[in-house]
Design an enzyme around this catalytic site. Structure first.
Site, mmCIF file in Angstrom:
data_model
loop_
_atom_site.group_PDB
_atom_site.id
_atom_site.type_symbol
_atom_site.label_atom_id
_atom_site.label_comp_id
_atom_site.label_asym_id
_atom_site.label_seq_id
_atom_site.Cartn_x
_atom_site.Cartn_y
_atom_site.Cartn_z
ATOM 1 C CE LYS A 21 -3.233 -0.413 2.963
ATOM 2 N NZ LYS A 21 -3.993 -0.440 4.236
ATOM 3 C CG ASP A 25 -5.925 -1.878 11.825
ATOM 4 O OD1 ASP A 25 -6.113 -1.439 10.684
ATOM 5 O OD2 ASP A 25 -6.241 -3.039 12.141
ATOM 6 C CB THR A 54 -9.505 5.307 6.328
ATOM 7 O OG1 THR A 54 -8.372 5.273 7.191
ATOM 8 C CG2 THR A 54 -9.593 4.001 5.567
ATOM 9 C CE LYS A 79 -2.642 -3.067 10.499
ATOM 10 N NZ LYS A 79 -3.170 -2.096 9.543
#
Ligand code: NAD
Length: 428
Positions: A94, A146, A200, A106
């Site tokens: 990404k 997240d 987002t 992550k």
């Protein structure tokens, strides 16, 4: 059982087939087949009743060829190493696709944060941060939000990192200020960026707008959204505010179908009161049972809608429900919501999938803007942030479109091919 990491590697394999087999490609693919580092920590937390609980935590630093590791932190009971590895890998692709100077990472903790008190959540966050502190930093690895993490959690993480470091290293006031760049998605009064909470969805909106005409999307198109959290809710709001018709939304407890179109704000208000969207049939500012129908969560995938937007977790669309999907377009807001098997089924049915690494890249892009502002002592207005975001997202959307035409392939394979090409261009 679908392993998200294996799925992620299958997606990469498909894109790699579009390249001439050079030695550099083989080496890059070998490097991308596993993370550079996997960090597994056990996070001790003193609970409110005085007992000690240990929660497994992870940080996967997948690849930093293009810049520091970057990616969110997830709190969820299903978090495990394979999930975090997959999510970290998708961050690599990404960040390359939207062309921001980051590698991918992550992190996550296997915990159900809904069962924790505010104090327990803060102690968990601070303990997890201390555990990974030696491995993160503004120029090394930059966590962000997240699923189930937010600006409060990102601010706690930055505070904890800074207070641990300060005790060890003498530094100037200016250097100390820059340390806030260790996390993004922080609250505005602690170095957060304007526009980050809805970034987002804002980024997704620019991609949606860029593709709308080409994919024959009109204001009459009906839209269903699975997941009504940060990504799903703000995107529902964007669509609604621009005159599009969101007819169904779901969360982990249930779903609602309002055939004439629902109001996202009223639905969110109702969800906050009830703890779920189930039972929230909200048209305009009024919620009333006469406006809609209850549907089981899973039914959202087979509703007679034009566009389906998975915005919850990975593997939501799999081989068993893909055949029932009526939508002609799937716009992936969640990471990894479609398994490779489902992708095949959807392709055969003529369903267009606009892939996650493009559509949801607005979050990390504004995180990058936050990092830039922190490192240079700047504060941009929301208008400035969105202008820069629009440019990035439109460029990424255009290159994915053009590449899919050029290679005669799906948008997903095109997006992976663009990302892979950018990683291949990194000089040794
Ligand atoms: P969130 O925690 O704010 O919301 C998640 C939502 O999904 C909640 O409404 C939850 O109830 C719902 N959900 C969970 N399981 C479900 C199920 N089985 N069926 C229906 N709904 C279900 O999380 P978020 O930040 O909105 O993240 C959602 C997705 O978007 C994730 O895949 C995440 O990785 C991705 N994403 C988020 C960001 C960000 O900045 N927040 C950025 C990029 C990608």
């Amino acid at each position: 059982m679908n392993n998200p990491f294996e799925n992620a590697l299958q997606q990469l394999g498909k894109a790699a087939k579009k390249f001439e087999g050079s030695r550099k490609l083989q080496e890059t693919l070998a490097l991308l087949a596993q993370p550079q580092r996997e960090i597994h920590v056990n996070v001790p937390v003193v609970m409110d009743d005085g007992s000690l609980k240990i929660f497994p935590g992870y940080r996967v630093q997948y690849n930093n060829a293009r810049g520091p590791f970057k990616g969110g932190i997830r709190y969820h009971p299903q978090v495990d190493l394979d999930e975090v590895k997959a999510l970290a890998f998708w961050m690599v692709m990404k960040n390359a696709l939207v062309d921001i100077p980051y590698g991918g990472a992550k992190g996550g903790v296997a915990v159900d944060p809904k069962t924790l008190s505010a104090g327990e959540l803060e102690r968990l966050t601070r303990a997890y941060t201390r555990a990974i502190a030696p491995d993160i930093g503004p120029y090394v690895d930059i966590p962000g939000p997240d699923v189930n993490t937010n600006e409060t959690i990102m601010t706690w993480m930055a505070e904890e990192y800074i207070s641990n470091l300060k005790s060890q290293t003498p530094m100037s006031k200016e250097e100390k200020e820059k340390l806030w760049a260790v996390t993004t998605g922080k609250s505005l009064d602690h170095g957060g960026s304007e526009g980050r909470h809805s970034a987002t969805a804002q980024g997704a909106w620019y991609v949606f707008s860029a593709f709308a005409e080409k994919l024959n999307i009109t204001k009459k198109s009906t839209i269903a959204i699975q997941g009504f959290g940060n990504a799903g809710y703000y995107f529902a709001k964007q669509l609604h505010d621009h005159g599009y018709k969101v007819v169904a939304v779901s969360d982990s407890k249930g779903a609602v179908y309002v055939p004439e179109g629902l109001d996202p704000d009223a639905t969110m208000k109702c969800k906050e009161e009830k703890g779920t969207v189930a039972g929230c049939y909200c048209k305009g500012s009024v919620c009333d049972v006469r406006f809609g129908k209850p549907i089981p969560s899973e039914k959202i995938f087979s509703l007679p809608v034009d566009i389906l937007i998975p915005s919850a977790l990975e593997n939501a669309i799999h081989k068993d429900n893909a055949k029932d999907i009526a939508a002609k377009i799937i716009f992936e807001l969640a990471n990894g919501p479609t398994t490779p098997e489902a992708d095949e089924i959807l392709a055969k049915k003529g369903v267009t999938v606009v892939p996650d690494i493009l559509t949801n890249a607005g979050g990390v892009t504004v995180s990058y803007f936050e990092w830039e502002q922190n490192l240079h002592g700047l504060h941009w207005s929301e208008k400035e942030v969105n202008k820069k975001l629009k440019l990035k997202m439109e460029r990424a959307a255009a290159v994915v479109w053009d590449t899919s035409q050029k290679l005669n392939t799906t948008f997903r394979t095109a997006a992976f091919a663009v990302a892979l090409e950018r990683i291949l261009q990194v000089k040794e």
